[in-house]
Each structure stands twice: as C-alpha cells, then as structure tokens.
Scaffold this motif. Sequence first.
Motif, PDB file in Angstrom:
ATOM      1  N   ASP A   1      -9.153   6.560  18.137  1.00  0.00           N
ATOM      2  CA  ASP A   1      -8.229   7.738  18.408  1.00  0.00           C
ATOM      3  C   ASP A   1      -8.572   8.237  19.992  1.00  0.00           C
ATOM      4  OD1 ASP A   1      -5.674   8.867  17.919  1.00  0.00           O
ATOM      5  OD2 ASP A   1      -6.857  10.735  18.344  1.00  0.00           O
ATOM      6  N   LEU A   2      -9.907   8.687  20.141  1.00  0.00           N
ATOM      7  CA  LEU A   2     -10.541   9.195  21.114  1.00  0.00           C
ATOM      8  C   LEU A   2     -10.494   7.961  22.274  1.00  0.00           C
ATOM      9  CD1 LEU A   2     -13.641  11.072  19.734  1.00  0.00           C
ATOM     10  CD2 LEU A   2     -11.444  12.188  20.663  1.00  0.00           C
ATOM     11  N   LYS A   3     -10.924   6.936  22.095  1.00  0.00           N
ATOM     12  CA  LYS A   3     -10.724   5.936  22.868  1.00  0.00           C
ATOM     13  C   LYS A   3      -9.331   5.607  23.645  1.00  0.00           C
ATOM     14  CE  LYS A   3     -14.965   4.200  23.145  1.00  0.00           C
ATOM     15  NZ  LYS A   3     -16.036   4.072  24.379  1.00  0.00           N
ATOM     16  N   ILE A   4      -8.390   5.653  22.834  1.00  0.00           N
ATOM     17  CA  ILE A   4      -7.222   5.458  23.185  1.00  0.00           C
ATOM     18  C   ILE A   4      -6.555   6.622  23.951  1.00  0.00           C
ATOM     19  CG2 ILE A   4      -4.392   4.965  22.395  1.00  0.00           C
ATOM     20  CD1 ILE A   4      -6.600   2.520  22.060  1.00  0.00           C
ATOM     21  N   THR A   5      -6.969   7.731  23.473  1.00  0.00           N
ATOM     22  CA  THR A   5      -6.372   8.914  24.370  1.00  0.00           C
ATOM     23  C   THR A   5      -6.996   9.001  25.656  1.00  0.00           C
ATOM     24  OG1 THR A   5      -6.393  10.101  22.101  1.00  0.00           O
ATOM     25  CG2 THR A   5      -6.682  11.549  24.108  1.00  0.00           C
ATOM     26  N   ASN A   6      -8.243   8.560  25.944  1.00  0.00           N
ATOM     27  CA  ASN A   6      -8.960   8.772  27.191  1.00  0.00           C
ATOM     28  C   ASN A   6      -8.152   7.486  28.009  1.00  0.00           C
ATOM     29  OD1 ASN A   6     -10.854  10.466  26.524  1.00  0.00           O
ATOM     30  ND2 ASN A   6     -12.305   9.048  25.970  1.00  0.00           N
ATOM     31  N   TYR A   7      -7.931   6.380  27.446  1.00  0.00           N
ATOM     32  CA  TYR A   7      -7.163   5.271  28.036  1.00  0.00           C
ATOM     33  C   TYR A   7      -5.866   6.138  28.708  1.00  0.00           C
ATOM     34  CZ  TYR A   7      -3.219   2.003  27.597  1.00  0.00           C
ATOM     35  OH  TYR A   7      -2.069   1.403  27.613  1.00  0.00           O
TER      36      TYR A   7
ATOM     37  N   TYR B   1      -0.088   5.828  15.481  1.00  0.00           N
ATOM     38  CA  TYR B   1       0.534   5.870  14.224  1.00  0.00           C
ATOM     39  C   TYR B   1      -0.680   5.047  13.183  1.00  0.00           C
ATOM     40  CZ  TYR B   1       5.165   7.213  15.726  1.00  0.00           C
ATOM     41  OH  TYR B   1       6.078   8.048  16.386  1.00  0.00           O
ATOM     42  N   TYR B   2      -0.997   3.837  13.592  1.00  0.00           N
ATOM     43  CA  TYR B   2      -2.057   3.134  12.751  1.00  0.00           C
ATOM     44  C   TYR B   2      -3.206   4.084  12.640  1.00  0.00           C
ATOM     45  CZ  TYR B   2       0.961  -0.824  12.599  1.00  0.00           C
ATOM     46  OH  TYR B   2       1.801  -1.996  12.241  1.00  0.00           O
ATOM     47  N   ILE B   3      -3.816   4.636  13.602  1.00  0.00           N
ATOM     48  CA  ILE B   3      -4.805   5.438  13.676  1.00  0.00           C
ATOM     49  C   ILE B   3      -4.524   6.686  12.573  1.00  0.00           C
ATOM     50  CG2 ILE B   3      -6.261   7.168  14.943  1.00  0.00           C
ATOM     51  CD1 ILE B   3      -6.033   5.302  17.418  1.00  0.00           C
ATOM     52  N   ALA B   4      -3.580   7.370  12.637  1.00  0.00           N
ATOM     53  CA  ALA B   4      -3.350   8.627  12.009  1.00  0.00           C
ATOM     54  C   ALA B   4      -3.337   8.065  10.246  1.00  0.00           C
ATOM     55  CB  ALA B   4      -1.963   8.971  11.983  1.00  0.00           C
ATOM     56  N   VAL B   5      -2.785   6.718  10.118  1.00  0.00           N
ATOM     57  CA  VAL B   5      -2.563   6.218   8.943  1.00  0.00           C
ATOM     58  C   VAL B   5      -4.094   5.655   8.381  1.00  0.00           C
ATOM     59  CG1 VAL B   5      -1.963   4.264   7.481  1.00  0.00           C
ATOM     60  CG2 VAL B   5      -0.320   5.530   8.886  1.00  0.00           C
TER      61      VAL B   5
END
Length: 205
Positions: A155-161, A184-188
């Motif tokens: 999640d952190l990697k995608i947020t930085n992206y 969504y997949y990360i939250a699940v």
Amino acid sequence: MAPPNQVCLVSNIFLVIFSHSSLSKSSVLPNTNIPLPKVKISLLVATSKLVGNFCNYKSIGNCTFCLEALSTPKAVVANDSTQLGILIMKLGVANAKATLNIYNEMIKKPSSPQLLKVLNYCVEAYKYASLSFEMVSSELVEGPQAANYDVTVIDLKITNYEKELLDAKLQEPWLLTGNRFMHYYIAVGCQITSILQLEKPNEYE
C-alpha cells in the motif's frame, strides 16, 4: 509491529484519501489504445457464508467489490481463512500483472522524458506489488504476521507511486481506476492476514 487492526486502518485511510483526491490539470498521455484493466470475475455464483462475513468487515471499505471479486467457484468452496487468503493474494497478483503489462506497453510509445520517468516508476511499483502478493501467498500458512506487514508495505509503495502521478499532473481516469482496484485488493489482503493472526495467536508469539 503495529496491531493487525491498526495496520488495516492505515491502509483504509490511504484508500479513502485517494478516492477523494483530484487535480485541476492533467498531462496528455501517449495514445496507447490499451483497454482499461478490469477485475476478472467469473459468472456469479452463490456467495459462501465465509465470504459474506469476510466482506462485511468495515476495514475493507468496499463490500460490493469484495463480494464480486470473491464470487467465484474457488472462493465458494474455500473451507477456511487460509484458503480464502491464498485466493485473494492470487487475485492481487493477477491485477498487478495486468496493470504492469499496460505500463510496459505505454513505455514503448513515444513520450516526454518526464512521462517516461513516471512510467518507469509505475512499472517498478507494480512489479513490487506483483512479487509481494506472490510472497504473501506463501507466508499465509506459517507467518500471517509477516504477511500482514508485507501487504501494508504494498500500500505504501502504490501510494508513493500515486504521488508521482499527482506531481506530474497525470489524472487519466483509467490510471486512477487501476490504482483504485489495487487499493481494494490491498485492503482485502490486509484484512484476511489480520484475521489469520487473530485465529492462531499462540503460533506467532
């Protein structure tokens, strides 16, 4: 190590913030003629009690997405949280690879140095997501605590992206949709790993 409920809460906060963010300007992306990645969902089948109860957790954030993504024969016959978790990680891998393929195709098209830099960052982020989901799938049986942490790092990697996209003023709808699916997949994934930690607490002390 943060408690499982706390790391899931952090993941969900990122999802809420991202869903409400917007920009007034956008850069022109190269014409790739690549279709928007979609969640691959088989013909809907009856949702199992396991899936129904799981998708109702508030930390997941989008119950409808969860139910649709897990409305597959394999999800219905899952006997426990471990089997369901492995399936969820495989879905995360598939989603990450589908988005990664699109970015790899975009890089082949003529583009500005700035856009090329951002696209390369995108590729690295989704490579990391794909490999991490695969790793987490193997961690679920023996190390849910490590698995929970690793999903949170995705999640952190995608947020930085996403911050790179915002800085470059890229807000194409298909880009935002692809990232939203990943969140969504990360939250699940975060929620299922938290459940596994709680189901077998004595094994991971």
